[in-house]
Scaffold this active site. Structure first.
Site, short mmCIF file in Angstrom:
data_model
loop_
_atom_site.label_atom_id
_atom_site.label_comp_id
_atom_site.label_asym_id
_atom_site.label_seq_id
_atom_site.Cartn_x
_atom_site.Cartn_y
_atom_site.Cartn_z
N SER A 129 0.84 -1.20 0.00
CA SER A 129 0.00 0.00 0.00
C SER A 129 0.88 1.26 0.00
O SER A 129 1.78 1.35 -0.83
CB SER A 129 -0.95 -0.05 1.21
N ASP A 186 -8.33 -4.18 -7.00
CA ASP A 186 -7.81 -3.29 -5.95
C ASP A 186 -7.82 -1.83 -6.39
O ASP A 186 -7.22 -1.46 -7.40
CB ASP A 186 -6.38 -3.75 -5.59
N HIS A 313 -7.80 -5.02 -1.67
CA HIS A 313 -6.57 -4.37 -1.21
C HIS A 313 -6.00 -5.12 -0.01
O HIS A 313 -4.82 -5.02 0.28
CB HIS A 313 -6.84 -2.90 -0.86
#
Lengths: 598, 578
Positions: A129, A186, A313
């Site tokens: 991330s 995602d 995600h």
């Protein structure tokens, strides 16, 4: 088929999952800037040292002013991240850069890093991330420092840099060190294709509360998908237009009314299809098209896809656990493999975009092939020039002055050669500007050499022509910032300086004549003021240095040349290096006399 | 670089991608945003066309035009014929010598003219983005106003306009295909909207529209054609015409229906991030046809049923790709430079042996004339193209297009035309100026004359200093000399009729006056006076004749004879006054 991800990206498969694990752990440990772990490879007992970075879901760490937090990066530690022609410096997300700068001090000093370097262990920078951008910038930082090449692995990372950023990475041959894993839906790897907005904040807030674990099941936001993917789709369509060679005259006008995200993918992408298959793609244009098209809405309704875009995600660990090591990887480069594209669920229009992306690469390779045939023509013209120069030397005048006088047919033919060569290099310049040649073109040894040879041999003639027609009266001196000096020479000079890791402007030996001519004019205008004296000294120093390293040919020292005549006319007190230069002139004179005797 | 064999390179159609880029950006939404508001607020106001100027951001201005429903109906009932409108004659091109505008649009536009003049001046001064927009006839006004604005903009203007119309009918008989202005227009047309097809032959048109004129309408700009399924952008006028014709035969609903483009945009935006329907099979060997067929089907066109020639579309796209290649453009320009260097060299060679350029070429003194001719041909092809392109552009734009290269074109004309003349007379030609002179030379000269200002006294002075290096200004000078030689022959020929003698005499007087005028203006190169030049050869023969008593003549002619007889030409161009 039949290769694992590790094979394709040049890292042992055993590293990937533990690295992903560490990346997720580090992301959720805000108290530490990074975590380190040594991973032993079973079959050869070597070790890989993984550094993984913490993340932040605060909007200020993702966005900033100006829009898209656009920040030019090519300074100091990132000097390679620039275009060597007209494209300017690479742009990165300034908020990511700031977070990287907070980390780099401690990272450089980390004892694990020193130890890994000493023991020649492979270093991997990993990020999940918002830890991804830091891993990417850290990898670049050490690549610039020429430490043993580190690797970069990211999982669900947002985009960091623009087109020039990716271009520079590929030019330097670094692109293969970066591998980015992306889940089919995602939202985070796509989020930077859309400007920051309330939708952005909703998404980040959601993840923040989820990662903070204050709220175990936060309510997912809704309604953002159309906005974020709409903007992302605009970027993909614009790039598709370029790839497809859009001929509509309105494209440029429309573009000037729309602010698109500057960010583009770079490095190797591994798309996780969600059914155990992995698709590896290196072509950056293809990656962008897949990023958008594989997340398009199909039969499922918007709300379902929207939820998936958040859930996925957090799904990297489980997804990778299932499919790593399996021989179910397909590399897209070298033609779309329809079967696997079915896993990505691409529409026929998306397939056309991929085909256009592939064709664009093919065209660049073809252009390079054509250029190779072209090289022969350049060589032929350069050979003519070399002969011309040789003949002119016998006359003790030198080709610079002979050309400036334009008395003989030879001078005329040299002028035609000069123009022929200018045409060829200008065409190359235009193609580079349009990215119509491979990214590493300006790094290729034979091209830098040929360009430098051309620049040193022919630019003096451009200068002669310039001062022969007193063009300085219309445009100012030949060499002033953005002045009349043809851009082809600026670029070619930059290739050499970049390759030698020299300062820009340091290899300007082909400008020697322009310095001399302009000084002659300026002395008449201003007299021997301080500034002029300094410039004279600089010319003397340059002459000695460049004759010494043979980057400047010694025919400037011929008795009847503009330089020698000009220099002889200088009052003695303005010639501190008088003895040294007289000696050089004398030596030259002797060589010529001997040469003509033979 | 070596000419790429373009026909082997796969081509793509980006009509769909460009449309997607547009609908997913906020540009069209921003243009649309104010229209319904203005349309709603209108009934209360007396004026027939509402204009609104809005500034959503400091660097962006939006101008909206909205005619009231009543005035729209009124205007439409006036009919769809084309009315000559000289105020827009700045749009004239070679192919369209006079501009006509749709009567309905003019009915609304003409009363606004003065008001819009003021608005135009105000906007012209503004910096940044300018969006000009309107629906149906409001869009027609927006288009006319944008053209009006473009015609008054100069290079320094920092205002960047775009005109976006929603469901507007065709406007006029002028095309903009060869104009840069074409790129400032974007027209949204829904296949459900009856208005854009109103004035077409097969349409269910307004009561009084005249069908005979309908085919004279020419679409311009980029059309964003939309259906329920999606959208695509086209800028080929023939294709747009075709689409409108097809749509007009299929659209339902009365003219009172006002299509909500806001709703259409919302649908398109959603469509843009959906996987499109599978309109073609898997075969992608020819990406252009695969793409264009999908795009056509998306907007409701069936290539087979509606007789669309995909092959021709592909060929046009290919030609355009080749033409717009920047690298080859740069190469072309450089090649022309090389051609000119050869000619300059030839001129210098002549100078070195103290001969004039014209004479050397006419008598092939250097045995390289064939090679020089080859360079001349390259140059002529190039300049004929440039002139033709300038002629295809609207007058006003053509003029500014020309300013960039008129000087180079003039140098070309002065270098090359004398050599063309030499070849012509050598081959026994007569009366070059009226029978042979190429159109592109005439236009280059005409444009040069139009742009030239009379020289100031300083300029004349500096010309005097430099005349020896200048080219003879009148590129037809040598044609006049050749004609004078022929006249001289007729005059001295014992077999000539008295009439021929008299006309020859007159011609020679005119020629003498002409040369004197050129000399006074320093407009001829001193090389004409070089020994053995055609001019001096002529003088040699004429001198003998003129020595005998002659008819009364003008002062200038006497000056000329005096100038020549006293040998003052020997110092012409040597910085003393002749």
């Amino acid at each position: 088929m039949g290769e694992t991800v590790g094979n394709l990206i040049g890292l042992n498969d055993e590293v990937i999952h533990p690295a992903a694990n560490l990346a997720v752990e580090a992301h959720n440990s805000p108290s530490k800037q990074f975590l380190v772990k040594k991973i032993k490879i079973r079959h050869d007992l070597s070790s890989v040292v993984v550094f993984a970075f913490s993340g932040s879901m605060l909007p200020k760490d993702w966005s900033g002013q100006p829009t898209f937090a656009k920040t030019e990066i090519a300074t100091g530690e990132f000097r390679s991240l620039t275009s060597l022609n007209d494209g300017g410096d690479a742009v990165v997300n300034g908020s990511f850069l700031r977070r990287f700068k907070d980390v780099i001090g401690n990272l450089s000093k980390a004892k694990e890093l020193k130890e890994a370097t000493e023991k020649k262990r492979q270093v991997v920078f990993a990020g999940y991330s918002s830890g991804g951008p830091i891993a990417i910038l850290a990898t670049l930082y050490f690549l610039e420092k020429q430490t043993p090449s580190p690797r970069c692995l990211t999982f669900g990372s947002p985009l960091v840099g623009d087109r020039i950023f990716g271009h520079a990475l590929r030019r330097e041959g670094w692109s293969d060190y970066f591998t980015h894993f992306v889940m089919k839906y995602d939202i985070i790897p796509r989020i930077m294709l859309s400007p920051s907005s309330t939708e952005h904040e909703q998404i980040l807030d959601y993840f923040k509360s989820k990662f903070d674990r204050k709220n175990i099941n936060p309510a997912p936001p809704s309604g953002f998908y159309l906005t974020v993917m709409g903007n992302a789709s605009s970027v993909a369509s614009y790039e598709a237009c370029r790839l497809m060679g859009c001929r509509n005259p309105s494209l440029d006008i429309i573009k000037s009314f729309i602010e698109l995200s500057p960010y583009r993918p770079s490095g190797t992408y591994v798309f996780c299809t969600g059914n155990g298959n992995l698709v590896v793609v290196k072509n950056p244009n293809a990656v962008l098209q897949i990023l958008i098209h594989c997340a398009e809405l199909g039969e499922s309704n918007t709300a379902e896809v929207e939820k998936r875009s958040l859930d996925e995600h957090s799904a990297y660990l489980s997804e990778l656990k299932d499919c790593l090591g399996m021989q179910a990887v397909v590399s897209l480069d070298g033609g779309p493999a329809t079967a696997t594209l079915n896993d990505l669920g691409l529409s026929p229009q998306a397939m056309l975009c991929l085909q256009a992306a592939e064709e664009f690469e093919n065209r660049r390779s073809r252009n390079l092939e054509n250029f190779r045939k072209y090289l022969e023509k350049v060589e032929v013209e350069l050979e003519k020039m070399r002969k011309y120069k040789e003949n002119a030397q016998i006359s003790r005048l030198g080709y610079y002055d002979s050309f400036k006088l334009q008395n003989e047919d030879d001078d005329f033919h040299a002028n035609v050669s000069r123009l022929e060569l200018a045409g060829m290099w200008d065409e190359i310049k235009e193609m580079l500007k349009e990215f119509e040649l491979p990214d590493d073109f300006e790094k290729k040894r034979e091209i830098i050499d040929l360009g430098t040879k051309y620049r040193r041999l022919v630019e003096p003639l451009d200068i002669a022509n310039f001062y022969r027609h007193s063009k300085d009266k219309e445009t100012g001196a030949y060499v002033i910032g953005g002045g009349p000096r043809p851009k082809r020479y600026r670029f070619i000079q930059r290739w050499l300086e970049h390759d030698e890791k020299e300062e820009f402007g340091s290899r300007s030996e082909s400008l020697f004549w322009a310095d001399v001519e302009q000084l002659g004019i300026d002395i008449k205008k201003k007299g021997y003021v301080q500034e002029i004296e300094e410039r004279i000294q600089q010319v003397e120093r340059n002459l000695i240095a460049w004759i010494g390293d043979r980057s400047l040919d010694d025919d400037v020292l011929l008795e009847n040349s503009t330089f020698v005549k000009w220099w002889r006319d200088l009052p003695p007190q303005h010639k501190p290096k008088s003895d040294r230069i007289e000696k050089l002139i004398g030596e030259m004179s002797e060589r010529v006399t001997q040469g003509t005797k033979i | 670089m070596k000419r790429r064999r373009m026909n082997q390179v796969p081509l793509f159609s980006s009509a769909g991608e460009l449309a997607n880029m547009l609908v997913t950006s906020n540009l069209i939404e921003a243009a649309w945003a104010k229209i319904p508001e203005l349309q709603r607020g209108q009934s209360a106001l007396p004026s027939s066309v509402q204009t609104m100027v809005d500034h959503p951001t400091p660097k962006c201005t939006i101008v909206v035009f909205a005619p009231s429903p009543d005035s729209t109906q009124d205007a439409l009932s006036q009919g769809g014929d084309l009315v000559p409108y000289p105020k827009f004659d700045f749009l004239c091109t070679k192919g369209c010598p006079s501009v006509s505008i749709n009567r309905a649009a003019l009915t609304l536009f003409t009363p606004l003219y003065d008001h819009l003049s003021g608005l135009k001046d105000e906007l012209n001064k503004r910096e940044g983005q300018l969006i000009i927009t309107g629906q149906s006839l409001g869009g027609s006004i927006a288009s006319l106003f944008t053209l009006f604005l473009l015609s008054s903009m100069d290079k320094e203007s920092k205002c960047r306009p775009i005109c976006i119309t929603f469901g507007s009918p065709l406007i006029g008989n002028f095309g903009l295909q060869h104009s840069h202005w074409n790129s400032f227009f974007l027209h949204l047309v829904s296949d459900k909207d009856p208005l854009p097809t109103l004035f077409l032959p097969s349409g269910r048109s307004a009561p009084t529209s005249s069908h005979s004129q309908a085919t004279a309408y020419k679409p311009f700009g980029t059309y964003l054609l939309c259906s329920e399924l999606g959208c695509a952008c086209f800028d080929d006028p023939d294709f747009i015409f075709k689409f409108l014709t097809v749509a007009s035969s299929e659209v339902a609903g009365g003219l009172q229906v006002v299509v909500d483009y806001g709703e259409i945009l919302r649908n398109l935006k959603y469509r843009a991030i959906c996987k499109g329907p599978r309109l073609v099979g898997e075969r992608l060997t020819d990406p252009f046809s695969a793409g264009i067929v999908m795009e056509l089907k998306t907007i409701g066109i069936d290539p087979a049923k509606h007789n669309i020639d995909i092959g021709r579309m592909e060929k046009d796209a290919r030609d355009l790709t080749w033409k717009t290649n920047k690298a080859s453009e740069a190469k072309k320009l450089n090649d022309r430079k090389i051609n000119m260097v050869w000619l300059e060299w030839y001129r210098k060679k002549a100078e070195d042996v103290k001969k004039d350029y014209y004479d050397c070429f006419r008598n092939e003194r250097f045995n390289i004339e064939a090679k020089i001719q080859w360079h001349m041909e390259d140059l002529t092809t190039y300049w004929e193209d440039m002139v033709a392109e300038a002629e295809r552009k609207p007058q006003k734009e053509g003029a500014s297009f020309r300013t960039g290269w008129l000087q180079a074109g003039t140098t070309y004309r002065r270098m090359v035309e004398p050599l063309d003349i030499a070849v012509f007379y050598k081959d026994g030609g007569r009366d070059y100026i009226n029978s042979e002179r190429s159109q592109h030379y005439k236009l280059l000269e005409q444009w040069y004359e139009e742009a030239a200002k009379p020289p100031t006294s300083e300029e004349l002075d500096s010309k005097k200093q430099k005349v020896s290096v200048l080219l003879t200004e009148d590129s037809c000078f040598w044609a006049h000399v050749e004609e004078a030689i022929l006249s001289c022959k007729s005059l001295t020929n014992a077999n000539s009729t008295p009439e021929l003698r008299e006309s020859s005499w007159n011609n020679l007087v005119k020629f003498g006056e002409y040369v004197m005028e050129q000399i006074e203006n320093y407009a001829v190169s001193p090389e004409i006076f070089l020994k053995d030049s055609c001019f001096m050869t002529w003088w040699g023969e004429y001198k003998v004749y003129i020595a005998s008593p002659s008819n009364p003549c003008s002062l200038r002619f006497i000056q000329f004879i005096d100038f020549m007889k006293t040998g003052r030409y020997g110092v012409y161009g040597r910085s003393e006054v002749p």
